[in-house]
Scaffold this motif. Structure first.
Motif, PDB file in Angstrom:
ATOM      1  N   ASP A 161       0.917  -0.992   0.136  1.00  6.19           N
ATOM      2  CA  ASP A 161       0.130   0.154   0.084  1.00  6.19           C
ATOM      3  C   ASP A 161       0.905   1.348  -0.045  1.00  6.19           C
ATOM      4  N   VAL A 162       1.965   1.259   0.926  1.00  7.42           N
ATOM      5  CA  VAL A 162       2.904   2.344   0.783  1.00  7.42           C
ATOM      6  C   VAL A 162       3.602   2.444  -0.476  1.00  7.42           C
ATOM      7  N   LEU A 163       4.114   1.477  -0.583  1.00  5.74           N
ATOM      8  CA  LEU A 163       4.701   1.577  -2.108  1.00  5.74           C
ATOM      9  C   LEU A 163       3.959   2.072  -3.222  1.00  5.74           C
ATOM     10  N   ASN A 164       2.766   1.498  -3.318  1.00  3.58           N
ATOM     11  CA  ASN A 164       1.947   1.991  -4.512  1.00  3.58           C
ATOM     12  C   ASN A 164       1.856   3.465  -4.505  1.00  3.58           C
ATOM     13  N   ALA A 178      12.510  -6.843   2.706  1.00  6.06           N
ATOM     14  CA  ALA A 178      11.574  -7.873   2.703  1.00  6.06           C
ATOM     15  C   ALA A 178      12.017  -9.511   3.118  1.00  6.06           C
ATOM     16  N   ARG A 179      11.411 -10.039   4.051  1.00  8.03           N
ATOM     17  CA  ARG A 179      11.902 -10.989   4.808  1.00  8.03           C
ATOM     18  C   ARG A 179      11.212 -12.140   4.019  1.00  8.03           C
ATOM     19  N   ASN A 180      10.065 -12.337   3.610  1.00  6.19           N
ATOM     20  CA  ASN A 180       9.180 -13.103   2.674  1.00  6.19           C
ATOM     21  C   ASN A 180       8.505 -12.309   1.740  1.00  6.19           C
ATOM     22  N   GLY A 181       8.105 -13.098   0.638  1.00  6.42           N
ATOM     23  CA  GLY A 181       7.453 -12.352  -0.575  1.00  6.42           C
ATOM     24  C   GLY A 181       5.893 -12.620  -0.315  1.00  6.42           C
ATOM     25  N   PRO A 182       5.270 -11.546  -0.846  1.00  6.23           N
ATOM     26  CA  PRO A 182       3.744 -11.606  -0.482  1.00  6.23           C
ATOM     27  C   PRO A 182       2.965 -12.520  -1.706  1.00  6.23           C
ATOM     28  N   THR A 183       2.008 -12.712  -1.299  1.00  2.37           N
ATOM     29  CA  THR A 183       0.979 -12.998  -2.529  1.00  2.37           C
ATOM     30  C   THR A 183       0.380 -11.622  -2.746  1.00  2.37           C
ATOM     31  N   LEU A 184       0.510 -11.665  -4.125  1.00  2.00           N
ATOM     32  CA  LEU A 184       0.153 -10.276  -4.520  1.00  2.00           C
ATOM     33  C   LEU A 184      -0.842 -10.255  -5.900  1.00  2.00           C
ATOM     34  N   LYS A 226      12.801 -12.515  -9.919  1.00  2.00           N
ATOM     35  CA  LYS A 226      13.583 -11.949 -10.784  1.00  2.00           C
ATOM     36  C   LYS A 226      13.785 -10.484 -10.444  1.00  2.00           C
ATOM     37  N   ILE A 227      13.020  -9.863  -9.944  1.00  5.67           N
ATOM     38  CA  ILE A 227      13.187  -8.416  -9.229  1.00  5.67           C
ATOM     39  C   ILE A 227      13.659  -8.288  -7.784  1.00  5.67           C
ATOM     40  N   GLY A 228      13.866  -9.454  -7.339  1.00  2.98           N
ATOM     41  CA  GLY A 228      14.628  -9.447  -5.902  1.00  2.98           C
ATOM     42  C   GLY A 228      13.487  -9.738  -4.613  1.00  2.98           C
ATOM     43  N   LEU A 229      12.123  -9.952  -4.984  1.00  5.41           N
ATOM     44  CA  LEU A 229      11.412 -10.462  -4.133  1.00  5.41           C
ATOM     45  C   LEU A 229      11.421 -11.863  -3.464  1.00  5.41           C
ATOM     46  N   ALA A 253       3.270  -0.381  -7.701  1.00  2.00           N
ATOM     47  CA  ALA A 253       4.646  -0.960  -6.973  1.00  2.00           C
ATOM     48  C   ALA A 253       5.699  -1.776  -7.862  1.00  2.00           C
ATOM     49  N   VAL A 254       4.755  -2.529  -8.579  1.00  4.41           N
ATOM     50  CA  VAL A 254       5.692  -3.692  -9.279  1.00  4.41           C
ATOM     51  C   VAL A 254       6.387  -3.344 -10.444  1.00  4.41           C
TER      52      VAL A 254
END
Length: 407
Positions: A161-164, A178-184, A226-229, A253-254
């Protein structure tokens, strides 16, 4: 408020105690770009609808109007500026300590939401950091971050939300730890609001729903590693059910990550006066750190002595469930699995809440405004078990005054 409506409709006396001075105050305080990330058709409270012409993802002002319409339409009895303290049982009734004196009731419904108190981890050295550390709940106007170096900690719903918002601002640097990636999921695909698919996902078995979300994410964004997540720790619905981890929504954000405007980094290890040391030992120097690190219920001062909370402060029972050794104590909006997808488990239990945020906002929605904004009619239906039990007690001659706390 949905719980109060359901109980009132069943003929029970209900009084709501609200710590703010008006309905929807947490929404009013948030930044002007705040919108729900849940579609308006899944975000209305029972008996009222959003006005004609409201966008699919309503602005915060529309949410505030909707809340006020609900209160007026159902003539809910609310006392404002009431801060609830300890709740205890004595003399056959519940005693609630407040800033306006002691209240008593045969039944107490606590509806303050799971996401009531912003949580920031206690990182080593953070007290000596020369920059600013805030929670995502205090993000404010995105334009104030122009030309600043910003570190967002947490790749969940609040983090995205912040990144958007930051993706639309000319910042100096934006990092995501990021420790874990999201379901996005995207807000829209092929001009269709993805949230409209929720009823279909809710009918699938958990593994199938996880797979459907993963496939949608990959179709929309490709391989995010591939973008680091980092990869997600588990499937989206699995985490929603087991950990109350909301599904993140992308609205720019993406694209910013792929363009190099947002750089994904490992998790935070510690702070120094000059900056932040990451898990890989690298040092970065943000001006401000936005901790998108979740919320807590904050219920310990209220009911902590009753033995009804788990290690994270979440009630051990919710909705129509109760502890027979504590008759008359109820919680709603505290289920681990929030919103529509929880119908897969038990449509008789209420969904969880989020504080105001653009996803739902919640929470906005998550993000109160801390109550059952997005659960709408579902929330009132899900308290049916509790209502039936209260009706039974009413027939047995118990005087009923239901007090709900809306933080």
């Amino acid at each position: 408020m949905a719980a109060a409506y359901a109980l009132s409709k069943a003929g029970l006396g209900v009084l709501l105690l609200e710590k703010e001075h008006q309905v929807g105050e947490p929404w009013r305080r948030r930044h002007d770009d705040l919108h729900l990330n849940s579609h308006r058709i899944f975000s209305s409270l029972p008996g009222v609808n959003y006005s004609e012409g409201t966008p699919a993802f309503p602005h915060k002002s529309a949410v505030v109007d909707h809340l006020n319409l609900f209160v007026r339409h159902h003539a809910l009895a609310i006392e404002y500026d009431i801060h609830a303290g300890e709740v205890s049982f004595a003399g056959g009734h519940w005693v609630i300590q407040t800033n306006a004196g002691t209240r008593t009731a045969r039944h107490v419904v606590i509806a303050t939401g799971r996401d009531r108190v912003p949580y920031i981890p206690q990182w080593n050295g953070m007290e000596n950091f020369s920059g600013e550390i805030i929670h995502s709940a205090a993000f404010g106007d995105a334009k104030t971050y122009s030309q600043r170096k910003v570190l967002v900690v947490g790749a969940g719903n609040s983090g995205f939300d912040v990144l958007n918002h930051l993706a639309k601002v000319d910042t100096a640097h934006v990092w995501l730890s990021a420790r874990n990636g999201p379901t996005l999921l995207p807000k829209r695909m092929f001009r269709v609001a993805v949230h409209l698919l929720s009823p279909l996902i809710a009918r699938l078995p958990t593994k199938a729903a996880d797979a459907a979300m993963a496939a949608t994410q990959r179709l929309a964004f490709g391989d995010l590693t591939k973008i680091g997540l980092p990869p997600a720790a588990a499937g989206g619905v699995s985490r929603l059910i087991s950990q109350n981890t909301a599904i993140a929504t992308d609205d720019g954000a993406v694209e910013a990550m792929k363009a190099g405007k947002v750089i994904v980094l490992p998790e935070v290890r510690e702070f120094t006066p000059r900056g932040v040391i990451l898990a890989n030992g690298n040092l970065i120097g943000p001006d401000i750190v936005v901790a998108a690190t979740g919320y807590r219920t904050g219920l310990e001062p209220m009911v902590g002595k009753l033995g009804v909370l788990d290690g994270k402060g979440v009630p051990l029972f919710n909705g129509g469930d109760h502890d027979p050794t504590l008759p008359g104590l109820w919680f709603t909006g505290m289920a681990k699995c929030p919103r529509l997808l929880c119908q897969r488990q038990d449509a008789g239990h209420p969904a969880g809440d989020d504080g105001p945020s653009s996803r739902r906002h919640r929470q906005g929605g998550r993000t109160s405004a801390q109550g059952d904004v997005r659960n709408g009619g579902r929330s009132s239906r899900r308290v049916e078990k509790g209502v039936q039990r209260l009706r039974t007690e009413e027939r047995e001659g118990v005087a009923l005054t239901v007090t709900a706390f809306l933080a």
